[in-house]
Design an enzyme around this catalytic site. Structure first.
Site, PDB file in Angstrom:
ATOM      1  N   ASN A   1       0.795  -1.173   0.007  1.00  0.00           N
ATOM      2  CA  ASN A   1      -0.007  -0.010  -0.041  1.00  0.00           C
ATOM      3  C   ASN A   1       0.757   1.385  -0.095  1.00  0.00           C
ATOM      4  OD1 ASN A   1      -2.365   1.755   0.556  1.00  0.00           O
ATOM      5  ND2 ASN A   1      -3.264  -0.164   0.202  1.00  0.00           N
ATOM      6  N   ARG A   2       0.437   2.263   0.376  1.00  0.00           N
ATOM      7  CA  ARG A   2       0.889   3.709   0.158  1.00  0.00           C
ATOM      8  C   ARG A   2       1.650   4.294   1.177  1.00  0.00           C
ATOM      9  NH1 ARG A   2      -3.886   2.937  -2.302  1.00  0.00           N
ATOM     10  NH2 ARG A   2      -4.169   3.531  -4.637  1.00  0.00           N
TER      11      ARG A   2
ATOM     12  N   HIS B   1       2.766   0.245  -3.316  1.00  0.00           N
ATOM     13  CA  HIS B   1       3.198  -1.256  -3.288  1.00  0.00           C
ATOM     14  C   HIS B   1       4.759  -1.618  -3.553  1.00  0.00           C
ATOM     15  CE1 HIS B   1      -0.704  -2.441  -2.649  1.00  0.00           C
ATOM     16  NE2 HIS B   1      -1.246  -2.409  -3.751  1.00  0.00           N
TER      17      HIS B   1
ATOM     18  N   HIS C   1      -1.184 -10.213  -2.758  1.00  0.00           N
ATOM     19  CA  HIS C   1      -2.424  -9.547  -3.447  1.00  0.00           C
ATOM     20  C   HIS C   1      -3.252 -10.215  -4.353  1.00  0.00           C
ATOM     21  CE1 HIS C   1      -4.088  -5.866  -5.154  1.00  0.00           C
ATOM     22  NE2 HIS C   1      -3.282  -4.886  -4.523  1.00  0.00           N
ATOM     23  N   SER C   2      -3.771 -11.192  -4.105  1.00  0.00           N
ATOM     24  CA  SER C   2      -4.658 -12.151  -4.732  1.00  0.00           C
ATOM     25  C   SER C   2      -5.972 -11.515  -5.136  1.00  0.00           C
ATOM     26  CB  SER C   2      -5.008 -13.491  -4.320  1.00  0.00           C
ATOM     27  OG  SER C   2      -3.633 -14.237  -4.251  1.00  0.00           O
ATOM     28  N   TYR C   3      -6.657 -11.679  -6.044  1.00  0.00           N
ATOM     29  CA  TYR C   3      -7.938 -10.923  -6.336  1.00  0.00           C
ATOM     30  C   TYR C   3      -8.883 -12.324  -6.289  1.00  0.00           C
ATOM     31  CZ  TYR C   3      -6.254  -6.432  -8.058  1.00  0.00           C
ATOM     32  OH  TYR C   3      -5.654  -5.233  -8.476  1.00  0.00           O
TER      33      TYR C   3
ATOM     34  N   GLN D   1      -6.527  -4.815   3.886  1.00  0.00           N
ATOM     35  CA  GLN D   1      -7.097  -3.800   3.094  1.00  0.00           C
ATOM     36  C   GLN D   1      -7.993  -4.610   2.339  1.00  0.00           C
ATOM     37  OE1 GLN D   1      -5.576  -0.582   2.668  1.00  0.00           O
ATOM     38  NE2 GLN D   1      -6.434  -0.189   0.904  1.00  0.00           N
TER      39      GLN D   1
ATOM     40  N   GLU E   1      -6.080  -7.986   1.739  1.00  0.00           N
ATOM     41  CA  GLU E   1      -4.358  -7.868   2.109  1.00  0.00           C
ATOM     42  C   GLU E   1      -4.093  -7.756   3.587  1.00  0.00           C
ATOM     43  OE1 GLU E   1      -3.535  -4.733  -1.013  1.00  0.00           O
ATOM     44  OE2 GLU E   1      -5.443  -5.179  -1.817  1.00  0.00           O
TER      45      GLU E   1
HETATM   46  C1  BGC Z   1      -4.900  -0.553  -3.231  1.00  0.00           C
HETATM   47  C2  BGC Z   1      -5.633  -0.006  -4.385  1.00  0.00           C
HETATM   48  C3  BGC Z   1      -4.662  -0.439  -5.866  1.00  0.00           C
HETATM   49  C4  BGC Z   1      -4.541  -1.574  -5.839  1.00  0.00           C
HETATM   50  C5  BGC Z   1      -3.442  -2.083  -7.106  1.00  0.00           C
HETATM   51  C6  BGC Z   1      -4.631  -1.971  -3.606  1.00  0.00           C
HETATM   52  O1  BGC Z   1      -4.174  -2.573  -2.369  1.00  0.00           O
HETATM   53  O2  BGC Z   1      -5.576  -0.314  -2.026  1.00  0.00           O
HETATM   54  O3  BGC Z   1      -5.633   1.462  -4.328  1.00  0.00           O
HETATM   55  O4  BGC Z   1      -5.384   0.378  -6.706  1.00  0.00           O
HETATM   56  O5  BGC Z   1      -4.132  -1.978  -4.751  1.00  0.00           O
HETATM   57  O6  BGC Z   1      -4.197  -2.624  -8.154  1.00  0.00           O
END
Ligand code: BGC
Length: 376
Positions: A103-104, A129, A203-205, A312, A340
């Protein structure tokens, strides 16, 4: 010995050997297979209940995860690509290990021991990331660490001092283990030779109805979190820990993702939907249930347990149909959700948040378990 007799003796010996072997009832070895995946490798871990996880050493990406539905039919429940090329060309971190910092980090800057560090700005004015070439885009070295109980893959990456602007040589080990309890367990370990900051996650969807099958709005989600961290317009936490009660962020009881996602709530508008860090009630430190997701059509259930203080919850708001994933399927708006497990975003600039500092001599250890089941 007459010829006929010796043949009979041989046949008898054969039958005896075979039946002895079978009667020992040796456990069927759990399997891990290695196959080529472009210039990387793909490791396929299988358990005895039809669950199969495929992981590549490029980015430590979980490429596919096949899990039975309530009828027993397996389905791949993670978004991604069929080839390594897909991941290299364009990937919103599908399945990847994210690091050094998940994250940021605001304005790509933080101070540690009085020294300023600056990172690449790859998300507007912020760093996201891990920067331009984060842990999702590097080749990890792989080692089969399977036991007789479970197949397991250990991935190691040594990030050089100064890489992507972060201090210290950081050695990270991520171990994926697939158990017969239908758990995909991810263990993280890291050491450094200088004080540094880090926040590792996966970061699995997920789409429990099957990747590419539609949006995830009907999934029912429970998050074990009474608070979340609201964000400013650039998705940096304001520092407040806000009560979820009475807001669309209250997932303390199972609620469909789509039930409130389009409400005119300032935080939802800023995130373009859910894209926030929830503050887990457990406080982190020991393994506890963080999230439970149920998908009504397939009956699949995913439970996420972690020892991290935050999670997250991101619902693919930035997916817009421009990505063609596995089998050429178009991944549209909100076709996948991420859970996450992590420390809070921007922690290096937020002294009140749990610390993300790692010092020489310490070993960071974290664990997240994804447990699969079905409901009738
Ligand atoms: C973030 C999103 C971001 C994504 C990346 C997430 O962890 O919070 O804002 O767009 O990751 O694809």
């Amino acid at each position: 010995m007459p010829r006929k007799l010796s043949w009979m003796a041989l046949a008898l010996a054969f039958i005896l050997t075979v039946s002895c072997r079978n009667s020992k009832k040796e456990p069927v070895m759990t399997a891990m297979k290695k196959q080529p995946f472009g210039t990387a490798d793909l490791y396929v871990l299988a358990n005895h209940n039809g669950v199969e996880a495929a992981i590549t050493n490029y980015g430590g990406i979980l490429v596919s995860l096949k899990v039975p539905d309530r009828t027993g039919a397996p389905g791949d429940i993670v978004l991604g690509y069929d080839t390594l090329d897909g991941y290299i060309k364009q990937s919103p971190y599908f399945g990847a290990i994210v690091g050094r910092y998940g994250n940021r980090i605001a304005k790509g800057r933080f101070a540690l021991n009085g020294k300023e560090y600056s990172l690449a700005l790859n998300d507007g004015e912020n760093s996201l990331h891990g920067g331009l070439k984060g842990f999702d885009k590097v080749m990890w070295s792989a080692r089969d660490v399977s036991t007789s109980q479970a197949p397991a893959l250990e991935l190691t990456y040594v990030s050089k001092d100064g890489e992507e602007g972060y201090p210290g040589t950081l050695t990270s080990k991520v171990t994926y283990t697939l158990t017969d309890a239908n758990e995909l367990r991810i263990d993280y370990a890291a050491t450094t030779d200088k004080d540094t900051v880090l926040n590792l996650t996966n970061h699995s969807y997920f789409n429990l109805a099957g990747e590419g099958s539609g949006d995830v709005l009907a999934h029912e989600v429970m998050l074990a979190a009474g608070k979340f961290t609201p964000v400013n317009a650039t998705l940096i936490p304001t520092g407040e820990l806000k009560d979820v009660k009475g807001t669309p962020f209250d997932f303390t009881t199972p609620t469909a993702i789509g039930a409130r996602v389009n409400e005119k709530d300032e935080q939802l508008i800023r995130g373009r939907g859910y894209d926030h860090n929830w503050v887990l009630d457990s406080g982190g430190g020991s393994l506890a249930l963080a999230a439970r997701v149920y998908e009504p059509k397939s009956g699949r259930v995913l439970e996420v347990l972690t020892d991290q203080p935050g999670i997250q919850f991101y619902i693919g708001n930035f997916l817009d149909g421009s990505i063609k994933g596995k089998g050429g399927k178009v991944y549209g708006h909100r076709y996948g959700f991420c859970l996450e497990t992590q420390h809070f975003p921007d922690s290096p600039n937020q002294p009140a948040f749990p610390s993300t500092v790692l010092r020489p001599g310490q070993t960071l250890r974290e664990v997240t378990v994804h447990k699969f089941a079905v409901e009738k």
